[in-house]
Design an enzyme around this catalytic site. Structure first.
Site, PDB file in Angstrom:
ATOM      1  N   ASN A 247       3.442  -8.410   7.585  1.00 22.37           N
ATOM      2  CA  ASN A 247       3.789  -9.774   7.944  1.00 22.37           C
ATOM      3  C   ASN A 247       5.292  -9.945   8.108  1.00 22.37           C
ATOM      4  O   ASN A 247       5.763 -10.595   9.031  1.00 22.37           O
ATOM      5  CB  ASN A 247       3.245 -10.730   6.873  1.00 22.37           C
ATOM      6  CG  ASN A 247       1.733 -10.713   6.841  1.00 22.37           C
ATOM      7  OD1 ASN A 247       1.083 -11.092   7.805  1.00 22.37           O
ATOM      8  ND2 ASN A 247       1.169 -10.218   5.745  1.00 22.37           N
TER       9      ASN A 247
ATOM     10  N   ASP B 251       3.848 -11.589  -5.920  1.00 31.32           N
ATOM     11  CA  ASP B 251       3.498 -11.086  -4.600  1.00 31.32           C
ATOM     12  C   ASP B 251       4.464 -11.625  -3.539  1.00 31.32           C
ATOM     13  O   ASP B 251       4.894 -10.908  -2.634  1.00 31.32           O
ATOM     14  CB  ASP B 251       2.067 -11.540  -4.278  1.00 31.32           C
ATOM     15  CG  ASP B 251       1.444 -10.706  -3.175  1.00 31.32           C
ATOM     16  OD1 ASP B 251       2.095  -9.754  -2.711  1.00 31.32           O
ATOM     17  OD2 ASP B 251       0.304 -11.020  -2.775  1.00 31.32           O
TER      18      ASP B 251
ATOM     19  N   GLU C 226      -2.276 -10.319   8.578  1.00 26.19           N
ATOM     20  CA  GLU C 226      -3.147 -11.468   8.281  1.00 26.19           C
ATOM     21  C   GLU C 226      -2.428 -12.800   8.445  1.00 26.19           C
ATOM     22  O   GLU C 226      -3.026 -13.813   8.781  1.00 26.19           O
ATOM     23  CB  GLU C 226      -3.687 -11.365   6.856  1.00 26.19           C
ATOM     24  CG  GLU C 226      -4.697 -10.249   6.630  1.00 26.19           C
ATOM     25  CD  GLU C 226      -6.079 -10.595   7.174  1.00 26.19           C
ATOM     26  OE1 GLU C 226      -6.251 -11.705   7.720  1.00 26.19           O
ATOM     27  OE2 GLU C 226      -6.984  -9.741   7.049  1.00 26.19           O
TER      28      GLU C 226
ATOM     29  N   ALA D 249       0.817  -1.212   0.000  1.00 21.89           N
ATOM     30  CA  ALA D 249       0.000   0.000   0.000  1.00 21.89           C
ATOM     31  C   ALA D 249       0.855   1.268   0.000  1.00 21.89           C
ATOM     32  O   ALA D 249       0.527   2.239  -0.685  1.00 21.89           O
ATOM     33  CB  ALA D 249      -0.934  -0.026   1.202  1.00 21.89           C
TER      34      ALA D 249
ATOM     35  N   LYS E  41       0.929 -16.583   0.868  1.00 25.12           N
ATOM     36  CA  LYS E  41       2.243 -15.933   0.800  1.00 25.12           C
ATOM     37  C   LYS E  41       2.541 -15.195   2.105  1.00 25.12           C
ATOM     38  O   LYS E  41       3.708 -14.953   2.447  1.00 25.12           O
ATOM     39  CB  LYS E  41       2.311 -14.979  -0.402  1.00 25.12           C
ATOM     40  CG  LYS E  41       1.442 -13.738  -0.239  1.00 25.12           C
ATOM     41  CD  LYS E  41       2.290 -12.491  -0.155  1.00 25.12           C
ATOM     42  CE  LYS E  41       1.641 -11.375   0.634  1.00 25.12           C
ATOM     43  NZ  LYS E  41       0.353 -10.927   0.362  1.00 25.12           N
TER      44      LYS E  41
END
Lengths: 351, 561
Positions: free
Chosen positions: A272, A260, A297, A156, A207
């Site tokens: 992460n 990704d 997440e 982001a 991932k």
């Protein structure tokens, strides 16, 4: 068939987190955007200052705290909220949705539905029926069928800084892919279509596990050889898990998979990755979570994937080691030693 | 034996008083005009699908090639005598066009001839006078069959007098089906195990007071005169599964689509052909279902004021204790599964005599049949209420039109509709499993086969099926234990509405097992299950046992062993 006469209606975005805001900004280059935030202070702040989380928001963006207004104003909605809040958000939104709505979500997480009275820790075995991707949650909770997802190397902060990036819009419906491309594509943002919705969602979800591990490697001060090893073995593990859950190998080899994975494994910007990094530096998970602004997440994904691996009686060494680090006080160092001694040395066995 | 449980003897008044308002009657009245529409529409579609200069020619040549092969390799008695001549003319006409560059118009003319021939072949020939007569014959004939046997040979076998309604139990959402048929257009999708199904369903439709449905019956059934008579009278149109060319399939789809748009109730066997494995269909042929999808979208498009009829899908499962064709079907299935690439569809009923013999056996031996009518749904798989309104999982009403809407308008999007159809297929399969009524006969077959199979875990299926039957037996007590376990699981599933059961499944376990063993595949010369002298369970034919066992596949019962 998509017509070009529809641009009158605004595009909805649900969730004003950093990714939600970044997507809203891209959408706003071509359309009016309604951005939903749960928290009224955020709505007010966006309305007054056209700014969120330190980032400027496009003038075409209007904030709202009213889901019914958003659903009745928009035919196309991008829900981008953390997976833990996704189902309840859908339950609130569902009464206002009609089958003509198109929903393209951008949430990289899983939802688990387990019998009442049970928790993820207490339940003995978890199977595929208990685990839902976000598109499945949307279809569980609403009448909407034209569902898609966004996945890809979409950090982001980089997007907000208008650096070049790409995303995959995955859907069983060509119509949804086309709409996604039409709305999102611009000079700095490339859009690829894919019809393996579940595979792409899983690639985006899994991932995150590897990203935590990558952060941990960096935290230990290890070099590029180790990272190369992790990314390639991580890829294999993602594919094994993905196949168990109904994804296709191909999804993992594209932008939303390898693309990704490489981006997140190398980025200090990823939440992460940060979790892993700080773990390796000796912080506890509890401390890390409490001081993070947004949800990582991957932490939840590790728990779910571990249970699934057990139920399927298969092995996923990176996930399993990470689980022990996160929840069973294994040190990152020990976990690494464990992985390096893991007696499994077939390079590629999924093609 | 008399079917246990309540057999509904209620009779249903026809929902339309005379036959003159029946959609199928209206359709046949305007038959010529209707076929003309089918031809025009098919022509347009095929032209659209082949816009390039060479494409249409190639399409025609491929069709010609395949048709000539079919005529040579797989001719049927029912084929028209001028088949060879017709295709030879097509060949000559195409040859004349060779080398010509401006030949599109002529190609289209050839295409029209082919479509027209197909459309005429497909179109049913419903005659209401004949329909009434057939209906009486069916009623009368079946009753006589039953009576004759009662008086003569099998007299002692039957303690009670049977009527057809005792033998065939109709359960499920009958009232709703009748209501839906008044408000909209019904597409009935039954499971398909036996050639008898189409006649049976025809009779059911009549008993329930519904106007005649049209349905696509395999052209091979018209080989048999007695079937041909029924079919022609009951609104059947002809489906030739040998013809797999694009032009034929498109014409067939257009026929079905336009008939549905006209409001004609329709019946598809969505499994395509009869289930060869004995399993409930798990993969449906989506071609005809997709025509319902298209028809519904067209109706929405042509009636912007929302006064068009809605199309309802009604799944139906049929359960027999035995299927006469089972040996041949399972043979084909195994052959195919075993890696043989081709199999020729063979006709077990090559003559009316054989067919009659079958019917005679069927109605004289004491097996009951059950037909379960599922709840109606819209084309997206949402259940509908008795007024035909679609309801979502949360109990809210939804407008089916919205599924076909983009940017506020109903739009044509073939890929979207294909996806919807695929989804509908999955929902129908789930519904089949849900409304399927478990018979004790299927359950004993399932349990016995699974138990035997586990005695030889190292053999693959084929080697296992080749085992000599004398080696195979199960101690009755072991069998009973296992059967009890599986039956409990079935009742659990029933509680969760994942399956239904016939009333006879309840009750004393020894009786239920006995009923099952006596009924499973009862007409086969080699019975799939028997008791031996010691009272243990043995089989005389593993293949057939496998066939009846398969009916219980798809319920995850194998973890009960």
């Amino acid at each position: 068939m998509t017509s070009t006469t529809n641009s009158k209606k605004p595009i909805g975005v649900i969730g004003a987190g950093s990714f939600g805001s970044a997507i809203a900004n891209i959408l706003a280059e071509k359309n009016e955007v309604l951005l939903y935030a749960r928290d009224s202070a955020t709505v007010k702040k966006i309305a007054e200052e056209k700014e969120n989380r330190g980032h400027k928001l496009h003038t075409n963006i209007t904030a709202t705290g009213d889901l019914s207004y958003l659903a009745s104003s928009c035919d196309i909605i991008f829900p981008i909220v953390p997976s833990s809040a996704f189902r309840s958000m859908m339950q609130q939104l569902s009464p206002y949705l009609h089958p003509y709505h198109i929903l393209i979500h951008g949430t990289k997480g899983l939802d688990i539905s387990i019998p009442e009275g049970e928790s993820l820790d207490s339940i003995t075995s978890l199977n595929r029926e208990n685990i839902k991707t976000m598109s499945e949650v949307i279809m569980d909770e609403s009448v909407v069928l034209r569902v898609g997802c966004l996945a890809g190397p979409n950090l982001a902060k980089e997007m907000a800084a208008q650096q070049p990036a790409a995303t995959v819009v995955a859907s069983h419906y060509r119509e949804v892919i086309k709409e996604g491309e039409r709305l999102l594509r611009n000079d700095r943002f490339q859009v690829y279509g894919n019809n393996d919705l579940i595979g792409i969602e899983l690639a985006g979800v899994l991932k995150n596990i590897i990203a935590i591990a990558s952060g941990a490697l960096s935290g230990l001060g290890l070099g590029e050889n180790a990272k190369g090893l992790l990314i390639s073995r991580g890829m294999v593990e993602m594919i094994h898990l993905g196949k168990i859950m109904g994804g296709d190998v191909h999804a993992f080899l594209g932008v939303a998979g390898i693309g990704d994975l490489v981006a997140t494994c190398n980025s200090t910007l990823s939440r992460n990755y940060t979790v892993g990094y700080r773990l390796a530096k000796g912080e506890t998970l509890q401390d890390i979570i409490e001081t993070m602004e947004e949800v990582a997440e991957g932490v939840n994904t590790v728990r779910i994937a571990k249970k699934l691996v057990e139920a399927e009686k298969t092995r996923a060494p990176i996930t399993e080691a990470l689980y022990e680090v996160l929840f069973e006080n294994l040190t990152v160092d020990k976990a690494l030693q464990m992985l390096m001694r893991y007696p499994y040395n077939v390079d590629i066995d999924f093609i | 034996m008399k079917p246990k449980g309540k057999s509904k003897t209620k009779s249903y008044k026809p929902i339309l008083p005379g036959t003159k308002d029946w959609p199928v009657v209206l359709l046949s009245k305007n038959r010529k005009e209707f076929i003309e529409r089918v031809v025009e529409e098919s022509l347009n579609r095929i032209k659209e699908a082949n816009p390039g200069t060479q494409e249409l020619r190639e399409e025609l040549e491929t069709t010609l090639h395949r048709e000539k092969l079919r005529i040579k390799q797989n001719p049927w008695r029912v084929d028209p005598p001028d088949e060879y001549k017709f295709w030879n003319e097509v060949k000559n006409d195409l040859l004349d066009l060779a080398g010509l560059s401006e030949s599109r118009k002529k190609e289209e003319e050839i295409l029209r001839r082919i479509i027209s021939r197909y459309a005429h072949e497909i179109a049913g020939n419903f005659k209401k006078s004949r329909y009434k007569l057939t209906r009486e014959i069916v009623k009368f004939g079946f009753a006589r069959l039953l009576n004759a046997t009662r008086v003569k040979r099998f007299g002692a076998f039957f303690r009670n007098q049977y009527t057809l309604r005792d033998k065939i139990q109709i359960t499920g959402k009958i009232k709703q089906l009748r209501k839906l048929a008044k408000q909209g257009t019904v597409v009935m999708v039954p499971t398909h195990f036996s050639n008898l199904d189409s006649v049976l369903i025809g009779w059911i439709i009549h008993v329930l007071g519904l106007p005649a449905f049209i349905y696509g019956a395999g052209l091979n059934l018209f080989n048999i005169k007695i079937f041909a008579y029924f079919m022609n009278s009951l609104g059947a149109y002809k489906v030739d599964r040998r013809k797999k060319n694009f032009i034929y399939i498109e014409t067939l789809k257009v026929y079905s689509n336009l008939a549905l748009q006209e409001g004609t109730h329709s019946l598809f066997f969505p499994g395509g052909t009869r289930s060869r494995s004995g399993e409930i269909e798990s993969h449906l042929k989506l071609g005809l279902l997709s025509t319902a999808m298209e028809a519904q979208r067209s109706i929405f498009m042509n009636h912007p004021n929302n006064d068009g009829k809605k199309i309802f899908v009604v799944p139906v499962t049929i359960n027999y204790n035995f299927v006469l064709e089972a040996p041949a079907l399972i043979h084909e299935h195994l052959e195919k599964l075993g890696g043989e690439k081709y199999y020729v569809e063979n006709d077990e009923y090559s003559s009316s005599y054989k067919m009659l013999k079958f019917l005679f056996k069927f109605f004289t031996k004491g097996s009951d049949i059950s037909v379960s009518i599922g709840r109606g749904m819209d084309l997206l798989g949402n259940y509908v209420d008795n007024s035909g309104r679609s309801i979502d999982k949360q109990g809210r009403f939804i407008d089916t039109r919205d599924y076909f809407t983009s940017n506020g308008q109903v739009t044509v999007d073939k890929q979207r509709e294909d996806e919807y159809t695929r989804r509908l297929g999955q929902i129908v399969v789930k519904e089949f499993h849900r409304i399927n009524r478990v018979f004790s006969s299927h359950l004993v077959a399932y349990v016995a086969f699974e138990m035997l199979r586990r005695q030889y875990p190292k053999l693959d299926l084929y080697d296992f099926l080749r085992l000599p039957e004398e080696d195979l037996f199960i101690k009755y007590e072991d069998f009973k234990d296992c059967f009890g376990k599986v039956r409990r699981q079935i009742f659990k599933l029933k509680k969760n509405k994942l399956v239904n059961t016939a009333p006879h499944l309840k009750g004393n376990i020894d009786d239920v097992i006995k009923l099952g063993v006596e009924n499973v595949g009862m007409y086969h010369s080699k019975r799939p299950l028997l008791y031996n002298k010691a009272g243990d369970i043995v089989t005389k034919d593993l293949n057939i046992l496998y066939y009846y066992h398969n009916r219980m596949n798809g319920y995850d019962l194998d973890n009960q062993f």
